[in-house]
Design a protein around this motif. Structure first.
Motif, PDB file in Angstrom:
ATOM      1  N   TYR A 164       0.718  -1.149  -0.167  1.00 18.72           N
ATOM      2  CA  TYR A 164       0.026  -0.150  -0.082  1.00 18.72           C
ATOM      3  C   TYR A 164       0.887   1.127   0.052  1.00 18.72           C
ATOM      4  CZ  TYR A 164      -3.795   3.192   1.034  1.00 18.72           C
ATOM      5  OH  TYR A 164      -4.852   4.108   1.018  1.00 18.72           O
ATOM      6  N   HIS A 165       2.115   1.246   0.534  1.00 20.38           N
ATOM      7  CA  HIS A 165       2.725   2.201   0.661  1.00 20.38           C
ATOM      8  C   HIS A 165       3.431   2.867  -0.771  1.00 20.38           C
ATOM      9  CE1 HIS A 165       5.681  -1.083   0.689  1.00 20.38           C
ATOM     10  NE2 HIS A 165       6.670  -0.344   0.360  1.00 20.38           N
ATOM     11  N   ARG A 166       3.379   1.789  -1.618  1.00 20.45           N
ATOM     12  CA  ARG A 166       3.925   2.244  -2.971  1.00 20.45           C
ATOM     13  C   ARG A 166       2.704   2.853  -3.566  1.00 20.45           C
ATOM     14  NH1 ARG A 166       7.269  -2.094  -6.137  1.00 20.45           N
ATOM     15  NH2 ARG A 166       9.125  -2.321  -4.682  1.00 20.45           N
ATOM     16  N   GLU A 172       0.537  10.200  -4.562  1.00 17.57           N
ATOM     17  CA  GLU A 172       0.920  11.487  -4.140  1.00 17.57           C
ATOM     18  C   GLU A 172       1.529  12.372  -5.228  1.00 17.57           C
ATOM     19  OE1 GLU A 172       3.231  11.061  -0.666  1.00 17.57           O
ATOM     20  OE2 GLU A 172       1.604  10.440   0.663  1.00 17.57           O
ATOM     21  N   GLN A 173       2.276  11.600  -6.144  1.00 20.15           N
ATOM     22  CA  GLN A 173       3.010  12.107  -7.006  1.00 20.15           C
ATOM     23  C   GLN A 173       2.038  12.569  -8.186  1.00 20.15           C
ATOM     24  OE1 GLN A 173       6.358  11.974  -7.390  1.00 20.15           O
ATOM     25  NE2 GLN A 173       6.167  13.273  -9.202  1.00 20.15           N
ATOM     26  N   VAL A 176       0.134  15.638  -7.024  1.00 19.23           N
ATOM     27  CA  VAL A 176       0.952  16.794  -7.243  1.00 19.23           C
ATOM     28  C   VAL A 176       0.913  17.162  -8.818  1.00 19.23           C
ATOM     29  CG1 VAL A 176       3.393  17.649  -7.399  1.00 19.23           C
ATOM     30  CG2 VAL A 176       2.633  16.284  -5.405  1.00 19.23           C
ATOM     31  N   GLU A 177       1.020  16.032  -9.557  1.00 18.79           N
ATOM     32  CA  GLU A 177       0.787  16.736 -11.091  1.00 18.79           C
ATOM     33  C   GLU A 177      -0.437  16.523 -11.438  1.00 18.79           C
ATOM     34  OE1 GLU A 177       3.397  13.510 -12.879  1.00 18.79           O
ATOM     35  OE2 GLU A 177       5.264  14.163 -11.468  1.00 18.79           O
ATOM     36  N   ASP A 178      -1.504  16.512 -10.673  1.00 20.47           N
ATOM     37  CA  ASP A 178      -3.050  16.764 -10.992  1.00 20.47           C
ATOM     38  C   ASP A 178      -3.255  15.767 -12.127  1.00 20.47           C
ATOM     39  OD1 ASP A 178      -5.580  17.473 -10.951  1.00 20.47           O
ATOM     40  OD2 ASP A 178      -5.285  19.451 -12.011  1.00 20.47           O
ATOM     41  N   ARG A 179      -3.071  14.513 -11.879  1.00 25.02           N
ATOM     42  CA  ARG A 179      -3.380  13.401 -13.030  1.00 25.02           C
ATOM     43  C   ARG A 179      -3.827  11.986 -12.316  1.00 25.02           C
ATOM     44  NH1 ARG A 179       0.546  10.168 -13.044  1.00 25.02           N
ATOM     45  NH2 ARG A 179       2.801  10.843 -12.297  1.00 25.02           N
ATOM     46  N   GLU A 180      -4.133  11.236 -13.103  1.00 23.89           N
ATOM     47  CA  GLU A 180      -4.554   9.717 -12.543  1.00 23.89           C
ATOM     48  C   GLU A 180      -3.230   8.936 -12.441  1.00 23.89           C
ATOM     49  OE1 GLU A 180      -7.492   7.825 -11.508  1.00 23.89           O
ATOM     50  OE2 GLU A 180      -8.005   9.780 -11.299  1.00 23.89           O
ATOM     51  N   ILE A 181      -3.144   8.025 -11.325  1.00 24.66           N
ATOM     52  CA  ILE A 181      -2.255   7.076 -11.460  1.00 24.66           C
ATOM     53  C   ILE A 181      -1.996   6.073 -12.643  1.00 24.66           C
ATOM     54  CG2 ILE A 181      -1.339   4.846 -10.211  1.00 24.66           C
ATOM     55  CD1 ILE A 181      -2.303   6.030  -7.639  1.00 24.66           C
ATOM     56  N   GLU A 185       2.969   2.736 -12.309  1.00 23.46           N
ATOM     57  CA  GLU A 185       3.184   3.377 -11.362  1.00 23.46           C
ATOM     58  C   GLU A 185       3.180   2.818 -10.111  1.00 23.46           C
ATOM     59  OE1 GLU A 185       3.324   8.107 -11.683  1.00 23.46           O
ATOM     60  OE2 GLU A 185       1.489   7.238 -12.082  1.00 23.46           O
ATOM     61  N   TYR A 186       1.962   2.150  -9.857  1.00 25.45           N
ATOM     62  CA  TYR A 186       1.730   1.100  -8.646  1.00 25.45           C
ATOM     63  C   TYR A 186       1.695  -0.065  -9.029  1.00 25.45           C
ATOM     64  CZ  TYR A 186      -1.093  -0.634  -4.995  1.00 25.45           C
ATOM     65  OH  TYR A 186      -1.362  -1.715  -4.169  1.00 25.45           O
ATOM     66  N   GLN A 187       2.759  -0.891  -8.511  1.00 29.35           N
ATOM     67  CA  GLN A 187       2.981  -2.288  -8.814  1.00 29.35           C
ATOM     68  C   GLN A 187       3.537  -2.810  -7.333  1.00 29.35           C
ATOM     69  OE1 GLN A 187       2.706  -4.306 -11.570  1.00 29.35           O
ATOM     70  NE2 GLN A 187       1.606  -2.302 -12.229  1.00 29.35           N
ATOM     71  N   THR A 188       2.949  -4.081  -7.081  1.00 33.43           N
ATOM     72  CA  THR A 188       3.334  -4.594  -5.855  1.00 33.43           C
ATOM     73  C   THR A 188       5.095  -5.238  -6.256  1.00 33.43           C
ATOM     74  OG1 THR A 188       2.641  -6.697  -6.277  1.00 33.43           O
ATOM     75  CG2 THR A 188       1.140  -5.139  -5.261  1.00 33.43           C
ATOM     76  N   ALA A 189       5.740  -5.342  -4.741  1.00 33.92           N
ATOM     77  CA  ALA A 189       6.887  -5.674  -4.728  1.00 33.92           C
ATOM     78  C   ALA A 189       7.096  -7.179  -5.470  1.00 33.92           C
ATOM     79  CB  ALA A 189       7.557  -5.659  -3.583  1.00 33.92           C
ATOM     80  N   CYS A 190       6.070  -7.949  -5.165  1.00 28.99           N
ATOM     81  CA  CYS A 190       6.148  -9.389  -5.744  1.00 28.99           C
ATOM     82  C   CYS A 190       5.990  -9.492  -7.227  1.00 28.99           C
ATOM     83  CB  CYS A 190       5.328 -10.325  -5.054  1.00 28.99           C
ATOM     84  SG  CYS A 190       3.525  -9.567  -5.170  1.00 28.99           S
TER      85      CYS A 190
END
Lengths: 285, 706
Positions: A164-166, A172-173, A176-181, A185-190
């Motif tokens: 979840y921290h990822r 947050e990024q 800041v850039e006013d857009r969707e993820i 950009e969000y992938q789990t460590a596994c």
């Protein structure tokens, strides 16, 4: 004013025909999430492994034997009817575990947990772990701990959080850039670790994401079993103990029928019925 | 007051509302969590700026690119580097656990000197002058050749720097531990020409015939191999695995050819015989090759399909069908080296498999096997050799291989000093008791180890090496890959302990020796040396982190010399007596050879491999007799007797016992040592004539209930 933002439903597909059982996902998870280790970890009943790789076999003798490795993170259940009442969330007296309606992620808040372990009893996937001891790192090894994930203390339950921290960092990024993820950009460590590329992660609600394209989740309740929502319309894809109606967000994929059948304990003759009506019927009992 | 029904209900509702709104419940759960969560020491990892640095992992010969995530300069996570030509973002569990090696309490934290049975700390100055003094005495006595070197990998600037030191000192006695790379180099030397290696283009092959190669469990460059396997489905490439147990690779294969352990070479020769008898390609491909007539006559006589069936257990019809399927594929390749391809291999087997590639016309073809030139990117200045050096270095080597060296040392000694770098022979070679006895025959042993492993414990002086996360080094891919990539390993942190880069240690040592040796090592540091010797590629290497030297098939078809195969002696392995054949089994989650598993890696190992203090052995239920799953049993071979746990497993051939490799370490680290048995303790070396390889893939064993 509350904006009508698109709701995410993060999920995972694991291709069991690609998984080689190498264990990279387990170690990546442990080193990402400050999971501790003990001198003897061979008793798997008290070994904390948010991601655990199980081994299934078709039971035939060499050389007809076949094995399948089944990586099992927390299944992030959506609960009956996919309303967010996942088995663990429903039973927690301390509201230490919670369902994220904007992400579909089942969380665990360690400082609230007082270790009653109802959630562990409720979880049909054995995905939750209890800290019987304070974790200890050999002298100096605490230096590699990540500040993004709280180290857990004795007496609490912990589990996979889909890193979840990822998500927080990526979100947050994006804010800041006013857009969707974006998907990658969000992938789990596994997922990032898997050398075989067997794990795919993304937003099940987003048709542009690979998980959605593989799973093709059915948005309607299963007509034979209204507890089940989001069943895959891909005949090779299944969920563990799907008929319970826990509605996990972790899907598994295999070409092999015996592997798909291993996703549940079917009574004699039952599988034939479920199999032939795949994607439509999944009544339980 | 009279309590009627209405007020009773009202009271009930009021009580319910009261309980629901009361803070008591929340307070109680809060108190419970405070009371249950007493942690005497709560780690609060320091927060800060997140950065990512690129480097190369050198834990194994895989040479994968890695990305190290740092918080305020403090490394917290290792991941595979995206778009790296070797691993393309993937990583293996050993590399990901790299930070555990960095902070491992079993690391050697300062230079050490043995005093009796104990090590005492000494300063670097003392350590260097102590070693230089001892070496000086050896040189003065006129026997520089009595300095030996046992090292791990044989490529890259560190290997050349060590060789340079040995040359300048005056000794030819450098040895490398058996590895897939060294075995492939031997094969190339026997069949094609010396100073070459073999690379397998598994990525582009559509029919991979693996002779037990553990493509998934760490053969070659592990991540690259797993990725090549994973892309098989999309490429519609077939994998046929010749094996006697259901390894992870066999499990992933399209077809398993079950052979009796140790008969892989015979099957390969049987396939060669079919190709020669039935196809034109094989006959034509022999033109210009050396000794082809004797080879083909030998095959015709000794390797008819019926005879092959009797030896290997593979039906004659299946041998023929397999040979034809192989030749009919567009881009077939045969891959030698069972398990990880290091210990317990015969040159006969490697050569037989390579002969199959040669006969099928698969040399230097895309998707086949490349007979590769070494990566000649290093340009060292001319060495400085005095008379003593010229004389000593010109003498004959004491032995042909490290196994032969151990044999010789144990019997009659022969080395007065020994350097050990990147190697743990006291654990990784067969019959470790014998290796330790051989070590005792060497007067003065200098270890460059980073960890207090079995061989470091035997040493007289330890000059501790910084690990890959603390040092700069060129890392060359090899390990059976069909391309050559040089990666740059960069220091991610300052050395955590009082260790040095072994290159710097060697330069200091050479300079302390003075005279011609110092002249040949006149660099200020290893960094200066690396920058000089990598010359042309240094800029690209330091900017991009890697340079692809070669990724195309070499031009032309090399000549194949079948002399070795025409007369290769068969070795009578396994030795000893017993109803079972004990074979070591390579597991992805356990490091083999000289590398030690991390605590994380050991944690992931299944309880069907390690159970408490016991190694679990695989046995087919059909041959286990009265032994049940989980029983403790006594396993006996000609080399020793140990207790093991029984793991009934349908996935192993009847009569074979599979024992995991990589357990049974004996140094002081409760997280990774003292678990299970080192299978190498139980197997006796069987030296193959003509190659010096230890060909003992297994040993006869008995098993009884404890």
């Amino acid at each position: 004013m509350i904006e009508n933002k698109k709701v995410h439903k993060f999920g995972m597909v694991i291709d069991l025909d690609k998984c080689t059982g190498c264990g990279a996902c387990m170690v990546s998870c442990m080193s990402e999430n400050n999971v501790p280790f003990k001198e003897d970890e061979s008793n798997k009943k008290d070994s904390i492994t948010w991601m655990r790789v199980y081994k299934l076999t078709n039971g035939k003798s060499f050389p007809e034997t076949e094995i399948v490795y089944l990586p099992r993170p927390c299944q992030h259940c959506g609960g009956i009817g996919d309303h967010g009442h996942s088995p663990c969330v429903s039973v927690c007296p301390a509201t230490a575990t919670d369902y994220g309606y904007d992400t579909g992620i089942v969380s665990q808040i360690y400082t609230r947990c007082f270790g009653c372990r109802y959630c562990m009893g409720a979880c049909p996937y054995h995905a939750r772990y209890f800290n019987w001891w304070d974790p200890k790192w050999p002298e100096g090894m605490e230096k590699y701990l990540s500040p993004n994930v709280s180290p857990r203390m004795r007496g609490v339950v912990e589990k996979c959080s889909f890193c979840y921290h990822r998500y927080q960092l990526a979100r947050e990024q994006a804010i800041v850039e006013d857009r969707e993820i974006e998907e990658m950009e969000y992938q789990t460590a596994c997922t990032t670790a898997c050398p075989a590329g067997a794990i795919v992660f993304g937003d099940l609600n987003n048709p542009a994401h690979k998980v959605h394209q593989i799973v093709k989740p059915d948005p309607h309740p299963d007509p034979m079993n209204h507890k089940v929502v989001g069943k895959s319309r891909n005949p090779k894809v299944f969920r563990l103990l799907e008929r319970l109606g826990t509605n996990p967000k972790v899907y598994y994929m295999s070409e092999r029928e015996w592997v798909r059948k291993a996703g549940d304990n079917y009574l004699k003759g039952e599988w034939e019925n479920v199999k032939t009506h795949h994607g439509a019927s999944s009544s339980h009992g | 007051m009279k309590i009627d029904r209405r007020s009773f209900l009202g009271l009930g509702l009021g009580a319910a509302a009261g309980i629901a709104l009361s803070p008591v419940g929340v307070k109680l759960t809060d108190d419970s969590s405070i009371w249950t969560q007493n942690w005497p020491w709560t780690p609060v990892p320091e927060d800060g700026e997140i950065t990512y640095d690129r480097s190369v992992c050198s834990l194994c010969p895989g040479a994968c690119g890695i990305s190290v995530r740092k918080i305020n300069g403090r490394p917290v996570k290792i991941e595979g580097l995206d778009d790296h030509p070797i691993n393309n973002g993937g990583a293996c569990l050993h590399g990901i656990a790299g930070l555990q090696y960095l902070y491992d309490p079993a690391r050697i934290k300062t230079p050490l000197k043995k005093n009796g049975n104990k090590f005492e700390k000494i300063s670097w100055d003392e350590a260097i002058s102590l070693v230089a003094g001892k070496l000086g005495e050896i040189r003065e006595s006129g026997t520089p050749e009595s300095l030996g070197l046992i090292s791990g990998a044989d490529n890259g600037s560190m290997a050349q720097l060590f060789r340079r030191f040995m040359d300048a000192f005056g000794s030819p006695n450098t040895y490398t531990m058996p590895s897939l790379e060294s075995n492939l180099a031997l094969t190339a030397a026997a069949l094609h020409s010396a100073d070459r290696s073999l690379g397998f283009d598994i990525d582009h092959s559509d029919f991979i015939l693996s002779f037990g190669a553990a493509i998934i469990e760490g053969w070659g460059s592990p991540v690259a191999c797993i990725q090549a396997n994973a892309s098989r489905h999309e490429r519609k490439a077939k994998l046929v695995q010749v094996d006697y147990r259901l390894s992870n690779t066999a499990n992933a294969a399209d077809k398993i050819i079950a052979v009796k352990p140790g008969t892989e070479a015979d099957l390969a020769l049987g396939l060669c015989a079919v190709l020669l008898a039935k196809t034109k390609i094989a006959k034509d491909s022999l033109s210009g090759d050396v000794n082809k007539l004797a080879f083909s006559a030998m095959l015709e006589k000794e390797y008819t399909s019926d005879k092959v069936e009797a030896i290997t257990g593979v039906k004659a019809a299946d041998v023929e069908a397999l040979a034809m399927a192989f030749i009919k594929a567009k881009a077939p390749v045969a891959v030698p080296g069972k398990g990880r391809g290091d210990v317990g291999q015969s040159l006969r087997e490697f050569a037989a498999v390579q002969a199959l590639n040669a006969l099928a016309g698969r040399l230097n073809k895309e998707g086949g096997v490349f007979v590769m030139w070494p990566a000649g990117y290093l340009k060292f200045p001319e060495n400085v050799m005095d008379d003593t050096a010229e004389q000593g270095a010109g003498k004959a080597k004491l032995a042909g291989s490290v196994t032969e060296l151990v044999d010789k040392l144990e019997k009659d000694g022969g080395l007065s000093a020994l350097f050990i770098y990147n190697a743990n022979p006291c654990y990784a070679l067969n019959n470790t008791e014998k290796v330790k006895a051989a070590m005792d025959k060497v007067g003065f042993k200098v270890s460059f180890s980073s960890f207090m492993d079995e061989t470091a414990l035997k040493s007289d002086v330890i000059l501790p090496a910084s690990i890959f996360l603390e040092r700069l080094e060129d890392v060359v891919s090899g390990a059976g890959l069909a391309k050559t990539v040089v990666g740059l390993c960069r220091p991610m942190v300052k050395p955590v302990f009082d260790t040095k880069h072994p290159g710097d240690t060697l330069i200091l040592l050479a300079q302390a020796m003075g005279d011609s040796i110092a002249e040949g090592f006149s660099w200020d540091s290893y960094e200066a040396c690396l920058e000089e010797v990598t010359g042309d590629i240094w800029d690209t290497l330091s900017d991009d982190g890697y340079v692809v030297i070669d990724d195309k098939p070499p031009v032309g078809t090399p000549v194949t010399d079948f002399t070795f195969l025409s007369s290769a002696p068969k070795i009578d392995v396994p030795m000893g007596e017993g109803d079972f054949t004990l074979v070591p089994v390579d597991k992805m989650r356990l490091a083999g050879g000289s590398m030690i598993s991390s605590p994380f890696a050991v944690k992931t190992v299944s309880d069907t491999v390690l159970s408490g203090k016991y190694s679990v052995v695989e046995i087919n239920p059909a041959t286990a007799g009265a032994l049940k799953d989980g029983d403790v049993a006594v396993l006996k071979t000609a080399m020793g007797t140990v207790k093991v746990k029984i793991g009934l497993n349908e996935g192993i051939m009847a009569g074979v016992i599979g024992m995991p490799r990589g357990l049974g370490h004996t140094f002081n680290n409760p997280y990774v040592a003292g678990k299970g048995v080192n299978v190498n303790d139980l197997i006796g070396p069987v030296i193959e004539p003509g190659s010096g390889l230890d060909a003992a893939f297994g040993i006869k064993a008995t098993l009884s209930k404890a």
